[in-house]
Structures are given as C-alpha cells and as structure tokens.
Design a protein around this motif. Structure first.
Motif, mmCIF file in Angstrom:
data_model
loop_
_atom_site.group_PDB
_atom_site.id
_atom_site.type_symbol
_atom_site.label_atom_id
_atom_site.label_comp_id
_atom_site.label_asym_id
_atom_site.label_seq_id
_atom_site.Cartn_x
_atom_site.Cartn_y
_atom_site.Cartn_z
ATOM 1 N N MET A 189 -26.998 25.360 52.994
ATOM 2 C CA MET A 189 -25.838 24.292 52.598
ATOM 3 C C MET A 189 -27.199 23.211 51.627
ATOM 4 N N SER A 190 -26.992 23.049 50.792
ATOM 5 C CA SER A 190 -28.261 21.638 50.025
ATOM 6 C C SER A 190 -27.028 20.305 49.490
ATOM 7 N N ALA A 191 -28.095 19.187 49.640
ATOM 8 C CA ALA A 191 -26.933 18.227 48.955
ATOM 9 C C ALA A 191 -28.624 17.043 48.207
ATOM 10 N N ALA A 192 -27.789 16.783 47.449
ATOM 11 C CA ALA A 192 -29.367 15.254 46.610
ATOM 12 C C ALA A 192 -29.514 14.183 47.240
ATOM 13 N N ASN A 193 -30.464 14.157 47.935
ATOM 14 C CA ASN A 193 -30.796 12.826 48.739
ATOM 15 C C ASN A 193 -31.705 11.953 47.820
ATOM 16 N N ASP A 194 -32.314 11.795 46.730
ATOM 17 C CA ASP A 194 -32.767 11.163 45.664
ATOM 18 C C ASP A 194 -32.581 10.464 45.632
ATOM 19 N N PHE A 195 -31.216 10.758 44.764
ATOM 20 C CA PHE A 195 -30.443 9.756 43.835
ATOM 21 C C PHE A 195 -28.615 9.801 44.706
ATOM 22 N N LEU A 196 -28.058 9.554 44.121
ATOM 23 C CA LEU A 196 -26.177 9.014 44.249
ATOM 24 C C LEU A 196 -25.820 10.152 44.315
ATOM 25 N N SER A 197 -25.234 10.998 44.301
ATOM 26 C CA SER A 197 -24.523 12.184 44.394
ATOM 27 C C SER A 197 -23.041 12.950 44.811
ATOM 28 N N TYR A 198 -22.063 12.807 44.775
ATOM 29 C CA TYR A 198 -20.829 13.073 45.591
ATOM 30 C C TYR A 198 -20.927 15.042 45.961
ATOM 31 N N ILE A 199 -21.686 15.548 44.675
ATOM 32 C CA ILE A 199 -21.865 16.866 45.138
ATOM 33 C C ILE A 199 -22.347 17.458 46.600
ATOM 34 N N VAL A 200 -22.214 18.505 47.092
ATOM 35 C CA VAL A 200 -22.120 19.093 48.483
ATOM 36 C C VAL A 200 -21.946 20.695 47.837
ATOM 37 N N LEU A 201 -23.367 21.803 48.546
ATOM 38 C CA LEU A 201 -22.798 22.822 48.055
ATOM 39 C C LEU A 201 -23.748 23.797 49.467
ATOM 40 N N VAL A 202 -22.316 24.798 49.223
ATOM 41 C CA VAL A 202 -22.531 25.839 50.561
ATOM 42 C C VAL A 202 -22.446 26.317 50.639
ATOM 43 N N CYS A 203 -23.245 27.848 51.078
ATOM 44 C CA CYS A 203 -23.381 29.119 50.973
ATOM 45 C C CYS A 203 -22.339 29.194 51.676
ATOM 46 N N GLY A 204 -21.775 30.287 52.064
ATOM 47 C CA GLY A 204 -21.031 31.213 53.507
ATOM 48 C C GLY A 204 -20.988 32.520 53.690
ATOM 49 N N SER A 205 -20.655 33.304 54.470
ATOM 50 C CA SER A 205 -20.555 34.504 55.337
ATOM 51 C C SER A 205 -19.972 35.156 54.400
ATOM 52 N N ASP A 206 -18.503 35.029 53.751
ATOM 53 C CA ASP A 206 -18.214 36.175 52.557
ATOM 54 C C ASP A 206 -18.918 35.470 51.026
ATOM 55 N N ARG A 207 -20.051 35.569 51.388
ATOM 56 C CA ARG A 207 -20.578 35.701 50.437
ATOM 57 C C ARG A 207 -20.073 34.597 48.932
ATOM 58 N N SER A 208 -19.479 33.529 49.733
ATOM 59 C CA SER A 208 -19.051 32.914 48.688
ATOM 60 C C SER A 208 -19.609 31.473 48.489
ATOM 61 N N ILE A 209 -19.383 30.652 46.990
ATOM 62 C CA ILE A 209 -20.457 29.832 47.183
ATOM 63 C C ILE A 209 -19.493 29.122 46.719
ATOM 64 N N GLN A 210 -19.216 27.482 47.625
ATOM 65 C CA GLN A 210 -18.539 26.137 47.774
ATOM 66 C C GLN A 210 -19.323 25.281 47.523
ATOM 67 N N ILE A 211 -17.751 24.361 46.869
ATOM 68 C CA ILE A 211 -18.289 22.933 45.868
ATOM 69 C C ILE A 211 -17.645 21.649 47.029
ATOM 70 N N PHE A 212 -18.150 21.127 47.902
ATOM 71 C CA PHE A 212 -17.566 20.198 48.039
ATOM 72 C C PHE A 212 -17.306 18.912 46.993
ATOM 73 N N ASP A 213 -16.865 18.003 47.110
ATOM 74 C CA ASP A 213 -16.865 16.694 46.504
ATOM 75 C C ASP A 213 -16.702 15.199 47.742
ATOM 76 N N MET A 214 -17.671 14.845 47.997
ATOM 77 C CA MET A 214 -17.926 14.127 49.263
ATOM 78 C C MET A 214 -16.716 13.009 48.541
ATOM 79 N N ASN A 215 -16.923 12.773 47.392
ATOM 80 C CA ASN A 215 -16.239 11.402 47.052
ATOM 81 C C ASN A 215 -14.750 11.353 47.418
ATOM 82 N N ARG A 216 -13.923 12.611 47.340
ATOM 83 C CA ARG A 216 -12.329 13.341 47.364
ATOM 84 C C ARG A 216 -12.625 13.008 49.040
#
Length: 750
Positions: free
Chosen positions: A562-589
């Motif tokens: 998992m990875s997210a930016a903390n040094d500046f405001l960002s709604y995006i959180v990136l996540v890697c799953g065990s099914d070899r996928s990359i999922q993009i979370f929009d924390m605002n919505r």
C-alpha cells in the motif's frame, strides 16, 4: 540475399554453393534495358552453404555465415578480409555494429552469441547459454546501444553493449506468455467460450520462433512521437507481433489465421522494409506452399492501440465532499463540571494579569554593575550552526547516483525488514526481525535508541510529517505510535480486532489519519496523541483513536502492499492485491476508482510513489509515477495519468526474496535490492542499470534515499539485506561528490 544499407548505389548480395555475387541494381537495370545480360562482381567462391548475409553500414564489407565460420568479404573485389571461427555449432546470423564499424556480433545454434573485434580478429565477449533452443536473429538498438536476440522457442533477450564490450542483460521476454496475456486482456477467452464449435487446429499450441526483428524507430521520421521509438516488430511463423521494449508488453498481434484472404498459414521467412506515410512493408514467404505475401502496417494505427483513456492525478482537482471520509473530524472530550446555583464566580483582584513585585522579599543590592572583560567566543556553537545550515540546502537536481561505500554497520543476527528516513534526513528508523525498532542518527556514529513492545517481526515503519511521532506495524496484528523520549507508545491498536497481520501502515493526509492494510481491508482512523502523564493515573492511556471507514478490495483479495502521499493533500491511495492487481482508491468518494488486472506475473510485494522531499522540487506530473516490484517480474514504473506501465527494470535478479525499490528525491534515479548481494541504481529514462553496488555478503531487501543533502555535492544512500540461511544484516552508506576524485573522498570526515 540481402540489400545494402545505403540507397545510392543500391547493392544486392546473393549467395549460393558456388559464388557470392554483389549486384549493382541500377547497372543491372540499364543492361537489361539495353538487351544485355545483367552481371555482378564475384566476391567469394566455394564458401559452402551460406545461411546468412549482411552488409556493413558503409557497404564496404559483407559478412557471410557458412557452417561455424564467418567470412568477412570485400564488396568491391574478390577478397576474403578475415575468417572468424569460434562457435561450436553452425551460425545463424551475423550483424555489424552501427556505431562501431569494427564490431561484429554473431549468433549460433550453440545457443550463445559472440562479440568480435574485426581489427584483432578476437572475441571481445562470449555469452552464456541463453536457451535450450538455437538463436535465430539479432537486431541493434542504436539509441540505447542495446542488442536484441530471438530464439526458436520465442524467447527474446535484450543486452546492453557498452564501450568495454561487457554485455549486461537488460530484460528477457517470452513471446508465448506475452501473447497469452494479451489475449486475456482482449477478452478472447470469453469469445472462445461463446463459440462452442472450434477446429482442432485452433486449439493446438505451437511455438513462436523469432524469424525476423526490426525496430519501428529506424523506419519512421521525426513526426512520430519519441515514445514510440522502442517498438519492436517480431515476425514469427503464425503472425506479426509488435512489442514495447520499455515495458516488455505486447501492443498488438496480427495472426495469419484471422484473415481468410491470405493464402498463407505458416511463415518461413520475413523481410522488412520502410514504406510511405509512416508505414512498414513485410514480405512473407510461406513455409509449405510456393507463395509470397506483401503486408503493410501503418504506425499511426499502433499509436491508437497504445493510447489509453485519461487516468487520475495524485493532486486533487476538486474540494472535499461533505460526506467524504476525509472530512471527518475528531472531537475531543471536555470535562463536564456541573454548575451550582447561586455560586459567586471568582473574580480577579487586579485588572492586569501580571503584578510587579514590591521587592521586599529580595536581598538588597550591594554591588554596582561591572562589565565582563574576559568573555571568550564559543566556536562550537558557530560550527554547529554551520553544519546545520548544510542540511537545509536544496537537494542538487543535477547530482549523480551514489557508487562509493562510506560506512558499514553490522547489526548482529538481527534481520532488517524495513527502513525509512525522517523528513529532514537526520534520523533513520529500522524495523528488525526480533520485533524491535531502532532509531539511529543519520551519521550512525552513536548507539541507537531501542523501542520494544511487538511480539513478532516488524513489517512497516513510518514517520509523521512533523517528525514528532512515528509508527510501527508488525506481524503480531498490532500498530504502535511512538514519541520521542518515551519508551512506551501512547497508542496501541489492533491485536484481537484484526484477523490478519498488518502489511503496510503510514500517516496520511498531512498526519490527520492513520492508514493501514490488513487482509483484504484498508482501515482509516482518526487519532489524538496526548503525551501528558498523570502520576496518579499513569497507566491510563490518554491518547485515543476513532475509526472513520473500512474499505474492502474487489473480490476480497488480500492486500500485499500500500502507498499514499502524506507530504501533500491527495485523495489517491494505491493498493496491490494478492491476485496480482493494482487498485486505486478514491478516498474523497470512498470507492475504488479503477483497477489494473494482471499487473505482474506474481503478486507485488512493494509499492512506492514518487513523493520527492521537502528539499527538492520536481515537475507536477512527476508525482504521478509509482513503482511496483514482484518476484521474478522485476520493477515496473506506472503512470497514473494513463494507467499504463511506462518502463520495466529487470536487470537485477529477484527470484524468491521480497526486494524493495525506491525513488530518489530528485526523481531521476531508481534503486532496487537484488539477490546477488548487490543493490542496483537505474536511470529512470533507461531500462539498463547505471551502477551495481556490490561488496555485500547477503541479499539486499530494502533500499531508501536520504531526502536531504548532508554534505556538499553528495548523495546519501542506505540499504539493508537478509540472507536465506545466514541472516546477517548491514546498513551501508554510499557517498559520491561531483568533480572530486576517490582519493579526496577518502580523506573527508563525516
């Protein structure tokens, strides 16, 4: 047969069992128009069964492969310039180097290639056995000075060819696996399921020999975008494949079976030539029938295939919604004291807050003022202030990559699982396998501060933006938030509430939230750290947390990184799953905005964003890049704007250990651990590595760059590694100075 490299005069070289002849096409055409028989120059006689011919780029020499021998012939007279013999099996191809006329590369059925020096007639480099099948073809990539080889079983290797001729493997591709993944992306599996009746021929899986290769960049003009210069056209027995060399992905595949108008089902040989209006011409001969097919491929169509829809941006483009999880606030509990009726409120006796003392309690002054004449200067304070100023300078944007080791620190029998610098680059957090956390000064000259409390190995550490707190997550299902000077964490989370270990944890949204991943869930918490200690209720925890939202991945797959930016405001959180996928979370919505399926051949174990640092400034679009690392699949760099992989780094061996990767603060370099007891430093613009940091005794697991500049014109670099059977851990600093020699660097004191 082969044509010359130049168009004026256009030469054709042909070979048979008796002669090798060079023909001038214009002269032959004139003689034919005059009614005469076309004639050429015989440059070789009775050289055997010639299987390959090639001109040099000046058209002065011709290389002819016959058996295990390469004959270098003159194209103007009957002369054998040199004879090269060294392969153990018959040769398959030989090509001249475009940037060095005295270098020749040959491939053979002994599954190796050789780099020859034509001046000395010696071998500069001999490769290892690449495959179990013979090598068939090779092509040069002049822009990056790379060599590309293809074999009978569809394997493609890319090697770098530096000036010292010590070739290094850049990447390896499997045409059959890429084709299978491409078909899955194109949903051909579902189409095949709908059509119940299929012939047995379509179900048979055949090999894909690499018969001919050509670069699209060598046939295009300046109007084509530069990003398309890494396209490689591969002619195989069942069709044409276009591969992106930067990402090792298949862009498109054109099969012979898909076009019923073609009178060819299996190709025996390919010939590639430039066409008009950014197109390529392919002359294909059939393997079983006496026919030839001419194909044309327009590169503009490939540009449409490679284009993607508009993706996302790490920077927010809209304000926070009212119902957004990010708009949650933490309400602190205030003490509620009941008011008594008729009670007289306390009122001050004076109007000022501070009252000047009358002076009756102080002793009378008996001595007058006397100046201090023996005042000495304190040079230590000035020196300390000067050293502090060095740490506040901007990160040099034109600095070079680190290559020289400076400090070697051994932690006896304690595996280092994770590392992270503080935002100012003065402190380092190390998560160990013995469930402890070490806090070092960046110079590593003093003993570390040890923090204990976990019961299992520490998997993740993270600094807060204000550098007052840091957190640690471990395999014991707990997360702890620590403060300076306190051996006990003010916040302890998890344990029985979480069913699986915490894989990744960090501070998020300018230290407003705690964000961590456990199993298939992503947890978002508000928190309050209270460092006040009550002597009566010292064991009562004054800090508290509050759950905001719990997000679940699609198909309930476990989160591996998992990875997210903390040094500046960002709604995006990136996540890697065990099914070899990359999922993009929009924390605002509070939803999953997008998902990239089959990002790697294995589940990614490392996810890193280009966050920069407070000491450097990058272009805004650079922060949309992020890295993913997977076992046996190298490191891939992705772009959020296009949701596509833009480059792949595969020079470092990574077969079983979770080797991490990191961005440099300037965004120009990428570092990755490896299992050959080294750390690799890549240039972000090239797939071949710049430096290989050696002198380690075990596998490099974690890498990180110093966000600041501790010394003038240098970079600081750290890595730790852990072996499979001998768990010796090290932390090593590398220092390099621009314009300084190694002798001067050894005399420096840090």
């Amino acid at each position: 047969m082969t044509f010359s490299s130049r168009s004026r005069p256009l030469l054709l070289c042909s070979a048979s069992l008796d002669y090798i002849i060079v023909w001038d096409i214009e002269v032959c055409q004139k003689r034919s128009q005059e009614g005469k028989v076309a004639a050429g120059k015989v440059v070789g006689t009775l050289l055997g069964q010639v299987v390959h011919l090639s001109f040099c780029f000046s058209d002065e020499r011709v290389a002819a492969c016959s058996g295990v021998t390469v004959y270098i012939l003159s194209s103007k007279r009957h002369e054998v310039i040199s004879t090269l013999t060294g392969h153990l099996a018959p040769l398959t191809s030989a090509e001249f180097c475009p940037w060095n006329k005295d270098i020749l590369v040959t491939t053979s059925e002994d599954r190796t290639f050789k780099v020859w020096n034509l001046n000395t007639e010696t071998v500069c480099y001999q490769s290892f056995v690449l495959s179990a099948f013979p090598l068939l073809s090779l092509v040069f990539l002049e822009e990056n000075r790379h060599l590309i080889f293809g074999s009978t079983d569809g394997q493609v290797w890319c090697f770098s060819l530096p000036d010292d001729h010590k070739c290094q493997l850049v990447t390896k591709m499997d045409l059959q696996k890429m084709d299978r993944r491409h078909q899955m992306h194109q949903e051909t599996v579902s189409r095949q399921a709908e059509s119940a009746e299929q012939s047995a021929v379509d179900k048979v899986e055949t090999s894909k020999p690499v018969l001919k290769m050509a670069l699209c960049s060598s046939f295009t003009d300046s109007t084509v975008q530069k990003k398309d210069s890494s396209w490689l056209c591969i002619g195989s027995s069942d069709g044409l494949y276009v591969v992106n060399l930067s990402t090792s992905e298949l862009l498109t595949a054109l099969y012979f079976r898909d076009d019923p108008k073609l009178s060819i089902t299996m190709a025996g040989s390919w010939s590639i030539s430039p066409g008009l209006d950014n197109s390529l011409l392919f002359l294909v001969s059939s393997l079983f029938t006496p026919c030839v097919v001419l194909l044309e491929l327009h590169l503009c169509n490939l540009g449409r295939i490679g284009a993607a829809d508009e993706g996302f941006s790490v920077f927010p483009s809209s304000p926070v919604l009212l119902e957004s999880p990010l708009s949650a606030e933490l309400r602190k509990k205030e003490p509620n004291h009941p008011k008594k009726k008729g009670e007289i409120k306390d009122q001050p006796l004076v109007f000022h807050l501070n009252v000047k003392s009358s002076g009756y309690t102080s002793a009378p002054r008996r001595t007058m003022f006397s100046p201090k004449t023996n005042l000495q200067k304190n040079p230590s304070s000035k020196k300390a202030h000067k050293n502090t100023g060095l740490l506040l300078r901007d990160y040099p944007a034109d600095s070079t990559a680190p290559v020289i080791p400076h400090i070697h620190l051994s932690i006896a029998n304690k595996p280092v699982h994770c590392l992270q610098y503080s935002g100012d680059g003065k402190q380092i957090l190390c998560g160990l396998g013995d469930s402890s956390v070490l806090l070092y000064k960046s110079s590593l000259t003093r003993s570390p501060t040890v923090y204990t409390g976990h019961d299992k190995p520490v998997s993740s550490v993270s600094w807060s933006l204000n550098r007052q707190w840091w957190l640690s997550a471990a395999e014991d299902h707990t997360l702890r938030v620590w403060t300076h000077g306190s051996p006990e964490p003010p916040i302890i989370m998890g344990d029985r509430k979480l069913s699986k270990p915490i894989r990744s944890a960090q501070f998020y949204y300018l230290d407003k939230f705690l964000l961590f991943a456990s199993g298939p869930s992503l947890y978002l918490y508000l928190y309050n750290v209270d460092t006040k200690v009550d002597d009566i209720k010292r064991y009562q925890q004054r800090s508290f947390v509050k759950s905001v939202r719990c997000f679940t991945t699609t198909s309930a797959t476990d989160i591996t990184a998992m990875s997210a930016a903390n040094d500046f405001l960002s709604y995006i959180v990136l996540v890697c799953g065990s099914d070899r996928s990359i999922q993009i979370f929009d924390m605002n919505r509070g939803t999953i905005a997008s998902e990239l399926a089959d990002a790697h051949t294995r589940a990614a174990h490392c996810l890193t964003q280009n966050k920069g640092s407070t000491f450097s400034t990058q272009a805004p679009d650079s922060y949309n890049l992020f890295l993913t690392s997977a076992v046996t699949d190298g490191v891939k760099i992705w772009d959020l704007r296009t949701l596509r992989c833009v480059r792949r780094y595969d020079s470092h061996p990574n077969r079983c250990h979770p080797c991490g990767s990191a961005f440099s603060p300037c965004g120009r370099f990428i570092a990755s651990g490896s299992e050959d007891n080294s750390a690799y430093v890549y240039d972000i613009r090239s797939s071949s590595y710049l430096h290989k940091l050696q002198k380690h005794s075990d596998t490099v697991l974690s890498v990180t760059f110093n966000p600041a500049t501790p010394e003038v014109k240098n970079l600081l670099y750290i890595f730790s590694f852990q072996g499979m059977f001998a768990p010796h851990q090290y932390i090593l600093f590398c220092l390099i100075a621009r314009g300084q020699s190694r002798k001067h660097l050894e005399n420096w004191e840090i």
